[in-house]
Design a protein around this motif. Sequence first.
Motif, short mmCIF file in Angstrom:
data_model
loop_
_atom_site.label_atom_id
_atom_site.label_comp_id
_atom_site.label_asym_id
_atom_site.label_seq_id
_atom_site.Cartn_x
_atom_site.Cartn_y
_atom_site.Cartn_z
N ASN A 68 46.76 30.92 47.83
CA ASN A 68 45.54 30.44 47.20
C ASN A 68 44.42 30.61 48.21
O ASN A 68 44.26 29.80 49.11
CB ASN A 68 45.70 28.98 46.78
N ASP A 69 43.70 31.70 48.07
CA ASP A 69 42.70 32.03 49.08
C ASP A 69 41.71 33.03 48.49
O ASP A 69 41.85 33.48 47.37
CB ASP A 69 43.40 32.61 50.31
N GLU A 70 40.72 33.36 49.30
CA GLU A 70 39.75 34.36 48.89
C GLU A 70 40.21 35.74 49.34
O GLU A 70 40.73 35.88 50.46
CB GLU A 70 38.41 34.08 49.60
N VAL A 71 40.09 36.71 48.47
CA VAL A 71 40.42 38.07 48.88
C VAL A 71 39.31 39.02 48.42
O VAL A 71 38.48 38.66 47.59
CB VAL A 71 41.76 38.56 48.29
N GLU A 72 39.35 40.22 48.98
CA GLU A 72 38.37 41.23 48.56
C GLU A 72 38.90 42.07 47.42
O GLU A 72 38.16 42.52 46.56
CB GLU A 72 38.01 42.13 49.74
#
Lengths: 306, 138
Positions: free
Chosen positions: B19-23
Amino acid sequence: MSQRDIKTKIESVRNIQKITRAMEMVSAARLRRAEQRIAALRPYAAAIRRMTRQAADAAEGLPRLSILAAREPKTIGIMFVTSDRGLAGAFNSQILRAGLRSAAEHEREGREVVVWGSGRRGVSSLAFRGREPARGYTGFTDRPSYADARQIAGDLIAAFTDEEVDRVEVIYNGYVSPLTQRVTQEVLLPLKEASVLGEDAEDDEDSEGQQSSDGAEHDKHALVEYEPDAGEILKRLVPDYVEISIYRALLESTASEHGARMTAMRSASENASELIDTYTLEMNRARQAEITQEIMEVVAGAEGLG
Amino acid sequence: MAHTPFGVEVLTPDGELFNDEVEMVSTRTSTGSIGILAHHTPLLAMLDPAELRLYKSESDIVRFAQAEGYLQMTGERALILVEEAVPPDQLDRSTLEARLRAAEEELERAEEGSERAAKAGRDKRRLECFIELAGSSG
């Protein structure tokens, strides 16, 4: 009863109490683990149910899928989720009572009933009451795995698609808290009548609620792309949704079982304490009586001499 | 080139894996490989067994061997639901091969066209994919 008899009794009650205390502690530890697994599953299960609703809405009007269509319910399949082991208070009997009552109701209205059972207790009680389960699943209720749920779900779906049953219901002990279990009955198939379609916001609770209800709101207005298409997705989603619903039922039942056993064993330990107190009192009384008796004898003897 | 990051959640029945930010998210749907960037149109797709790659940046890539599942893109977030996802270095070739043999046997036993056969076929495909990923990482 002599002093010695009472002493033996107290000893045996004490031993029983040791066992019930140990069982209480084991159940408490297992309950904690089962609770963690439910917590881990909940977001996934909620998302699958949400997607199933969404895809079912979108598939509305598409060529009918056999797994969706409701037919005249002539035969009802009921899955009883119980435990392998007893000593858990009313845990198993309340499932059997509720399930058999609903089976009898269906039969009064002219429908046939097929039962399945998971857990040794349920399977043997059903057979004993003359309802031999079509399939029984045992040996895992302590710690059900996803594979167990998958096996059961596969059989239930096959029974539905092969038209052995026209409706699939599941009845289990829903986990509310360690002290409370709620008998829960859900319709899994056909999807049209399934409990999942009626519940709407209910699943989108707690931490997820904010973001997912925003998302759901968004979906209704935006055009969603389906890859390949909603019908195809639904064909795979429905079995997954049945699997996950069964898995959730098994996990909740396991947590409930440990909770029920913990409570049952705690009250057994308390009863044992009470018994020990009563018997100790009785033993003291008996000893006192013996002493009094001896003194009387001594006094009587002394008087006789004098 | 840096892309706008967006939130991704990977969920399995055993809990949350990521659960995180990705590109960018790269995976395979039932119709082919797909790369997802921020602001993708709302999408609901079926995922096939493949390597799931989550690009936190060009060089920082989180990889999973992914079983079948679903990808939902709503608003600014991607939700990936998979039955099973394992980091490639935790795949064990020999257990996978044993499971593959079991699935193949099941496939032979099962009646053609039945639900059971379909399930065994899917198991087989997943395991073959996992074995391939286990091979490439080890």
